[in-house]
Write an enzyme that holds these catalytic residues in place. Structure first.
Site, PDB file in Angstrom:
ATOM      1  N   LYS A 222       0.809  -1.218   0.000  1.00  0.00           N
ATOM      2  CA  LYS A 222       0.000   0.000   0.000  1.00  0.00           C
ATOM      3  C   LYS A 222       0.845   1.272   0.000  1.00  0.00           C
ATOM      4  O   LYS A 222       0.540   2.240  -0.706  1.00  0.00           O
ATOM      5  CB  LYS A 222      -0.948   0.018   1.204  1.00  0.00           C
ATOM      6  CG  LYS A 222      -1.982  -1.098   1.216  1.00  0.00           C
ATOM      7  CD  LYS A 222      -2.874  -0.970   2.442  1.00  0.00           C
ATOM      8  CE  LYS A 222      -3.865  -2.103   2.543  1.00  0.00           C
ATOM      9  NZ  LYS A 222      -4.762  -1.952   3.695  1.00  0.00           N
TER      10      LYS A 222
ATOM     11  N   ASP B 226      -9.914   1.977   2.678  1.00  0.00           N
ATOM     12  CA  ASP B 226      -9.910   1.473   4.056  1.00  0.00           C
ATOM     13  C   ASP B 226     -10.701   2.379   4.994  1.00  0.00           C
ATOM     14  O   ASP B 226     -11.394   1.904   5.896  1.00  0.00           O
ATOM     15  CB  ASP B 226      -8.477   1.328   4.561  1.00  0.00           C
ATOM     16  CG  ASP B 226      -7.750   0.137   3.953  1.00  0.00           C
ATOM     17  OD1 ASP B 226      -8.431  -0.828   3.546  1.00  0.00           O
ATOM     18  OD2 ASP B 226      -6.514   0.169   3.881  1.00  0.00           O
TER      19      ASP B 226
END
Length: 305
Positions: free
Chosen positions: A90, A126
């Protein structure tokens, strides 16, 4: 149990020639991922209503961090419509995409990529997953809530940014390593917008923490049976609820203590579902709320629930 998808590697991508619209998740390791089960269940349902999804398929690749740049080049050249990124990619990918969604910039990490003519576009779903899961499982909103966040790593950074962007009442961050805590506090200062933000050591919580706070665990403590709890809930002013981002195992030491204290609590499975549904929305245009039920059913089946 949902049958797991095969784990592919870079060499499979080098020779990729499968027809249809391809989506993928990259991680290292990746064999534990249930994202293919979730996404393919949602795509199968969509295909029954929209013919354009009949050839969409979601696969997983185990990609070492050293080969991530090559993998992203190949995925783009092979016209993959979208990519999910999990640990440890990420943050690595953040500087390797052509464009980053403004909401993801303060996080410094992307977990969703979308193909565009100008290169990969990066997003982070997220935060959406966390906010939606907290409402769904605990009946709470981040907006207006006092938050006690456990951890100062990548997951905590994303959670902290989301809490601030949502307009939480205050944010207190607990972390054992002061250096990492101070680094996170410095990163958050430009996006706090007047919201009180402070840090503390989990072993010595301040006496003036707010009563009725929402406790969010963004550490890895609880992944193993031998892990200690990231904090002693009994040492805090009574929280209103506890949310643990960990979803496997479904019951962590933190959640077991919350249950023993009579504090409402939830694990991170709902967050996993909703961040996935939001990624699929970015790729397909179908609202996340429409695909989340199929993803949730597949996720629960994957764990025999």
């Amino acid at each position: 149990m949902v049958e797991s998808a095969p784990v592919l590697e870079l060499r499979d991508l080098e020779t990729w020639s499968r027809p249809g619209t391809a989506l993928a998740v990259l991680g290292h390791p990746i064999k534990h991922s249930i994202s293919p089960a979730m996404h393919n269940a949602a795509l199968a349902r969509l295909a029954r209503e929209h013919a354009r999804f009949a050839d969409w398929n979601y696969v997983r690749f185990d990609i070492h961090p050293d080969t991530l740049p090559r993998a992203l080049e190949l995925l783009y050249a092979r016209n993959f419509r979208g990519v999910n990124l999990t640990v440890p990619h990420k943050i690595i990918a953040f500087d390797r995409v052509a464009e980053v969604d403004p909401a993801a910039r303060p996080v410094g990490a992307v977990n969703t990529l979308r193909w565009s003519a100008g290169g990969w576009q990066g997003f982070n779903t997220d935060g959406y997953g966390l906010a939606t899961a907290v409402t769904e499982t605990l009946g709470r909103t981040l907006r207006g809530s006092h938050i006690i966040l456990l951890g100062a790593g990548g997951a905590a950074r994303g959670a902290a940014v989301e809490c601030l962007q949502q307009g939480c009442a205050s944010l207190a961050i607990a972390n054992r390593t002061r250096e990492n805590l101070d680094a996170l506090l410095a990163t958050l200062a430009p996006v706090a917008n007047g919201i009180p933000v402070r840090g503390f050591a989990p072993a010595t919580p301040p006496a003036d923490l707010p009563v009725g706070a929402l406790v969010i665990n963004a550490t890895s403590a609880g992944l193993r049976d031998t892990d200690p709890s990231p904090i002693d809930l009994a040492a805090l002013p009574r929280p209103s609820a506890v949310f643990d981002m960990i979803y496997n195992p479904p019951q962590t030491p933190l959640l077991r203590q919350a249950t023993a204290l009579g504090v409402p609590n939830a694990n991170g499975l709902s967050m996993l579902v909703h961040q996935g549904a939001k990624a699929l929305e970015i790729w397909s245009g179908i609202p996340a709320s429409q695909t989340a039920p199929a993803m949730n059913q597949a996720a629960r089946a994957a764990f025999g629930l």
